[in-house]
Design a protein around this motif. Structure first.
Motif, PDB file in Angstrom:
ATOM      1  N   THR A  98      49.967  46.490  37.348  1.00  0.00           N
ATOM      2  CA  THR A  98      50.775  46.195  36.171  1.00  0.00           C
ATOM      3  C   THR A  98      51.298  44.760  36.166  1.00  0.00           C
ATOM      4  O   THR A  98      51.898  44.324  35.205  1.00  0.00           O
ATOM      5  CB  THR A  98      51.975  47.147  36.106  1.00  0.00           C
ATOM      6  N   VAL A  99      51.074  44.007  37.232  1.00  0.00           N
ATOM      7  CA  VAL A  99      51.591  42.652  37.336  1.00  0.00           C
ATOM      8  C   VAL A  99      50.509  41.669  36.887  1.00  0.00           C
ATOM      9  O   VAL A  99      49.345  41.792  37.267  1.00  0.00           O
ATOM     10  CB  VAL A  99      52.054  42.341  38.764  1.00  0.00           C
ATOM     11  N   GLU A 100      50.916  40.683  36.074  1.00  0.00           N
ATOM     12  CA  GLU A 100      49.988  39.667  35.622  1.00  0.00           C
ATOM     13  C   GLU A 100      50.192  38.381  36.425  1.00  0.00           C
ATOM     14  O   GLU A 100      51.272  38.146  36.954  1.00  0.00           O
ATOM     15  CB  GLU A 100      50.180  39.389  34.128  1.00  0.00           C
ATOM     16  N   VAL A 101      49.157  37.582  36.482  1.00  0.00           N
ATOM     17  CA  VAL A 101      49.221  36.334  37.236  1.00  0.00           C
ATOM     18  C   VAL A 101      49.244  35.170  36.257  1.00  0.00           C
ATOM     19  O   VAL A 101      48.733  35.262  35.136  1.00  0.00           O
ATOM     20  CB  VAL A 101      48.031  36.210  38.204  1.00  0.00           C
ATOM     21  N   MET A 102      49.832  34.061  36.678  1.00  0.00           N
ATOM     22  CA  MET A 102      49.936  32.884  35.839  1.00  0.00           C
ATOM     23  C   MET A 102      48.685  32.010  35.955  1.00  0.00           C
ATOM     24  O   MET A 102      48.082  31.909  37.029  1.00  0.00           O
ATOM     25  CB  MET A 102      51.159  32.055  36.229  1.00  0.00           C
ATOM     26  N   GLU A 103      48.335  31.383  34.858  1.00  0.00           N
ATOM     27  CA  GLU A 103      47.233  30.431  34.871  1.00  0.00           C
ATOM     28  C   GLU A 103      47.534  29.310  35.867  1.00  0.00           C
ATOM     29  O   GLU A 103      48.641  28.800  35.958  1.00  0.00           O
ATOM     30  CB  GLU A 103      47.039  29.849  33.473  1.00  0.00           C
ATOM     31  N   GLY A 104      46.528  28.957  36.643  1.00  0.00           N
ATOM     32  CA  GLY A 104      46.691  27.906  37.633  1.00  0.00           C
ATOM     33  C   GLY A 104      47.018  28.404  39.020  1.00  0.00           C
ATOM     34  O   GLY A 104      46.995  27.624  39.978  1.00  0.00           O
ATOM     35  N   SER A 105      47.330  29.691  39.157  1.00  0.00           N
ATOM     36  CA  SER A 105      47.652  30.218  40.484  1.00  0.00           C
ATOM     37  C   SER A 105      46.371  30.590  41.227  1.00  0.00           C
ATOM     38  O   SER A 105      45.314  30.798  40.637  1.00  0.00           O
ATOM     39  CB  SER A 105      48.555  31.440  40.367  1.00  0.00           C
ATOM     40  N   SER A 106      46.478  30.674  42.574  1.00  0.00           N
ATOM     41  CA  SER A 106      45.337  31.062  43.420  1.00  0.00           C
ATOM     42  C   SER A 106      45.348  32.564  43.624  1.00  0.00           C
ATOM     43  O   SER A 106      46.375  33.153  43.952  1.00  0.00           O
ATOM     44  CB  SER A 106      45.417  30.354  44.775  1.00  0.00           C
ATOM     45  N   VAL A 107      44.201  33.163  43.418  1.00  0.00           N
ATOM     46  CA  VAL A 107      44.076  34.618  43.477  1.00  0.00           C
ATOM     47  C   VAL A 107      42.915  34.977  44.396  1.00  0.00           C
ATOM     48  O   VAL A 107      41.906  34.268  44.453  1.00  0.00           O
ATOM     49  CB  VAL A 107      43.859  35.202  42.068  1.00  0.00           C
ATOM     50  N   SER A 108      43.095  36.088  45.116  1.00  0.00           N
ATOM     51  CA  SER A 108      42.031  36.625  45.962  1.00  0.00           C
ATOM     52  C   SER A 108      41.796  38.079  45.600  1.00  0.00           C
ATOM     53  O   SER A 108      42.738  38.877  45.557  1.00  0.00           O
ATOM     54  CB  SER A 108      42.399  36.500  47.445  1.00  0.00           C
ATOM     55  N   LEU A 109      40.541  38.405  45.308  1.00  0.00           N
ATOM     56  CA  LEU A 109      40.130  39.800  45.104  1.00  0.00           C
ATOM     57  C   LEU A 109      39.462  40.262  46.397  1.00  0.00           C
ATOM     58  O   LEU A 109      38.508  39.643  46.862  1.00  0.00           O
ATOM     59  CB  LEU A 109      39.164  39.919  43.925  1.00  0.00           C
ATOM     60  N   ARG A 110      39.963  41.362  46.953  1.00  0.00           N
ATOM     61  CA  ARG A 110      39.431  41.854  48.229  1.00  0.00           C
ATOM     62  C   ARG A 110      38.806  43.226  48.014  1.00  0.00           C
ATOM     63  O   ARG A 110      39.458  44.168  47.582  1.00  0.00           O
ATOM     64  CB  ARG A 110      40.541  41.940  49.269  1.00  0.00           C
ATOM     65  N   CYS A 111      37.528  43.306  48.385  1.00  0.00           N
ATOM     66  CA  CYS A 111      36.791  44.561  48.278  1.00  0.00           C
ATOM     67  C   CYS A 111      36.389  45.012  49.683  1.00  0.00           C
ATOM     68  O   CYS A 111      35.928  44.213  50.500  1.00  0.00           O
ATOM     69  CB  CYS A 111      35.537  44.358  47.425  1.00  0.00           C
ATOM     70  N   SER A 112      36.578  46.302  49.959  1.00  0.00           N
ATOM     71  CA  SER A 112      36.237  46.838  51.289  1.00  0.00           C
ATOM     72  C   SER A 112      35.595  48.210  51.141  1.00  0.00           C
ATOM     73  O   SER A 112      35.881  48.953  50.195  1.00  0.00           O
ATOM     74  CB  SER A 112      37.491  46.937  52.169  1.00  0.00           C
ATOM     75  N   THR A 113      34.728  48.530  52.101  1.00  0.00           N
ATOM     76  CA  THR A 113      34.099  49.846  52.138  1.00  0.00           C
ATOM     77  C   THR A 113      33.926  50.270  53.586  1.00  0.00           C
ATOM     78  O   THR A 113      33.822  49.418  54.486  1.00  0.00           O
ATOM     79  CB  THR A 113      32.744  49.840  51.411  1.00  0.00           C
ATOM     80  N   LYS A 114      33.901  51.548  53.822  1.00  0.00           N
ATOM     81  CA  LYS A 114      33.830  52.078  55.184  1.00  0.00           C
ATOM     82  C   LYS A 114      32.422  51.940  55.746  1.00  0.00           C
ATOM     83  O   LYS A 114      31.429  52.118  55.047  1.00  0.00           O
ATOM     84  CB  LYS A 114      34.248  53.537  55.208  1.00  0.00           C
TER      85      LYS A 114
END
Length: 603
Positions: free
Chosen positions: A155-171
């Motif tokens: 539900t939280v939005e990020v601001m333009e210009g910020s650094s973001v990391s998407l982390r995907c994991s699987t067993k």
């Protein structure tokens, strides 16, 4: 490599099954994927007194209850087939079981069988056993969003210009056949994450700086497992980005040219999050009055005053952005002109229209051009106006028509001037006449003028009277506006006239000429500026008396006054009473007027 992986996986594992010198390290639970393999990390230890009996020929076995499932001496003959890693002397019991299915669910324990008395079941306590759980289908990968190393909830939005990391994991179910992770997005761009693994998981990180282009973009991580056939599962997240207005634009509806009298709507749009508020301005960001807000600005019944540049301001809490559009209202020509006459005829014609109209002068239907007697100059007035000045020495006859003609795509307009017929050419600008007469005229001058009129009366008929220096012009204005539904014609006629009222046949007409009868400018602008002026001349027998002789005596205050001149004509019958009269005009008298009788008395 497998031995290194086993050692790494066992780091930090719970030490179980300690009894005397015998112990085993096992995870409490491992998950397996149906159709794939399962890996059980395992190490064991024995009592020191049996160390001399442990050799690499010792058998390492797995039991489920009292049933043998796997024997290292014949790895492909048991209920579970697979591989046990390392050697017995290394005290390694890590095992891989292949092609597991849901019947393999349950608790398993390890048994060591060596020569002599070294026979031991590592099951004395429950925690020395491992639980194998077989999953019927591949689980989805886990996808999380991190901002500044902190996990961001959905539900939280990020601001333009910020650094973001998407982390995907699987067993990782089967280390010998690990899964693979791939990234995709609704931007249809090729993206690649940084991939690595820990004890039991394969991880891929996608790092980037957020821009407004990423708002509403769906990022998808796909995990593919190597089973009897490849099985792929996915997990997606929609990225919400807050940013100031971008790509603000205005469009005109209906599209194309805007015709005068039609309605038009200006629509503003902007890309922003959160949504923007719109405010409309005109020209140099001057606020419209009243202030217009909202995405749409509608103008009904457009006219040339609506032509101009309109600005739309899009604004939210992160910033503003402006854009503009030029509203170009198309309209038929609107014409105005005027003529003056001194020694030459000088006319000025001005027309405004969109597109810019053309102007030309016509005399009795023939187009005028520069010549020895006629001079025409033209200049543009901005982008929608044109002005033409005509000077000609040609004299206009009663039948001549001088016309200023203008046209463009949407219509035409004209204004024409025509010489007044000779029967109407006795008009004067009477205020000037009376003012000059009141100031400079003497009694003798009035008598001389009256005598001149009497002489002229005998020689000329009223219809033959002409006054070339003060000839009037009939002004006719015509405008034709073209429309899809037809055309509209507008006309206005004005005429300068000085026709005398009907009189008995015995009346005698006189033409009286005063100096300074024309205004200095001589400008003729239409019927509104033209007036009818004349004097009254009375003929009476000699010796007749009239109490009205004093009607022309001086007045001390300016007012609207009838001017009367009386003439005694001894040759006329005693009963003849001739009156020549025209309308009166307002003037300001500086000197008193003297009647003809008073003039005789002074003589």
């Amino acid at each position: 490599m497998m031995e290194t992986l086993v050692t790494f996986l066992l780091t930090g594992s719970l030490i179980q099954g300690v009894l005397c010198g015998f112990s085993i390290n096992l995870p409490n639970r491992v998950e397996a994927l149906k159709g794939s393999c399962v890996f059980i990390p395992c190490t064991f230890d024995i009592d020191q007194q049996y160390e001399h009996l442990l050799t690499d020929s010792a058998k390492r076995k797995w039991f489920k209850g009292n049933i043998l499932q796997f024997d290292s001496s014949s790895p492909n003959t048991g209920l579970l087939k697979g591989e046990i890693f390392g050697t017995a002397t290394q005290k390694n019991c890590s095992t891989r079981f292949d092609n597991v299915n849901q019947s393999h669910d349950g608790s398993y324990y390890f048994r060591l069988e060596a020569s002599g008395n070294l026979q031991y079941n590592y099951k004395e306590r429950l925690y020395t056993q491992v639980e194998i759980s077989v999953l019927g289908s591949s689980p989805k990968p886990t996808l999380r969003v991190f901002k500044d190393q902190q996990e961001v909830m959905e539900t939280v939005e990020v601001m333009e210009g910020s650094s973001v990391s998407l982390r995907c994991s699987t067993k990782i179910f089967c280390p010998s056949r690990p899964p693979s992770l791939t990234w995709s997005s609704s931007l249809n761009e090729n993206i690649t994450g940084r991939q690595y693994q820990n004890q039991t998981e394969l991880i891929s990180d996608l790092n980037f700086t957020v821009s407004h282009r990423h708002h509403g973009v769906t990022f998808t991580c796909s995990a593919t497992h190597q089973l009897q056939k490849k099985i792929t599962t996915q997990e997606s997240r929609v990225l919400r980005v807050q940013y100031a207005p971008k790509n603000t634009s205005v469009r005109i509806n209906p599209a194309g040219l805007v015709l005068e009298g039609r309605s038009v709507t200006l629509s503003c749009s902007s890309d922003a999050n959160p949504a923007v508020n719109y405010t409309w301005y005109r020209d140099t960001e001057e606020l419209l009055n009243p202030v217009q807000t909202g995405a749409n600005l509608t103008i009904n019944n457009t006219d040339p005053t609506h032509r101009g540049r309109y600005y739309c301001r899009a604004e939210n809490k992160h910033g503003t952005q402006n854009t503009s559009v030029l509203l170009d209202v198309q309209f038929a020509p609107k014409i105005s002109s005027s003529c003056s006459r001194n020694s030459v005829i000088a006319c000025v014609c001005e027309a405004h229209g969109n597109p810019c109209p053309t102007l030309e002068w016509r005399l009795s239907g023939h187009v005028l051009a520069n010549s020895t007697e006629t001079s025409i100059s033209e200049e543009t007035l901005g982008s929608t106006g044109v002005k033409s000045v005509l000077t000609t020495r040609q004299s206009l006859t009663d039948t001549d028509v001088l016309q200023c003609f203008s046209s463009n795509t949407y219509g035409r307009a004209s204004q024409q001037f025509q010489a007044v017929p000779s029967t109407q050419e006795t008009s004067f600008h009477h205020p000037s006449v009376l003012l000059g007469a009141a100031v400079g005229a003497s009694v003798m001058m009035i008598v001389c003028i009256v005598m001149l009129c009497c002489e002229r009366r005998r020689k000329e008929k009223p219809s033959e009277t002409r006054q070339d220096d003060t000839s009037g012009l009939i002004l006719t204005q015509t405008a034709v506006a073209l429309d899809d539904d037809g055309q509209f014609v507008y006309a206005n006629n004005g005429m300068l006239s000085s026709t005398a009222p009907s009189s008995p046949e015995s009346l005698h007409y006189s033409s009286i000429v005063f100096t300074n009868t024309e205004p200095p400018s001589g400008e003729i602008t239409g019927i509104a500026s033209l007036t009818s002026e004349y004097a009254t001349v009375r003929h009476r027998p000699a010796g007749a008396t009239d109490t009205e002789n004093n009607t022309s005596t001086s007045e001390t205050e300016p007012k609207k006054q009838d001017v009367t001149a009386e003439i005694t004509d001894t040759s006329s019958p005693a009963s003849e009473d001739m009156i020549y009269e025209n309308t009166s005009h307002r003037y300001r008298q500086k000197e008193p007027l003297i009647s003809a009788d008073d003039a005789e008395k002074q003589d």
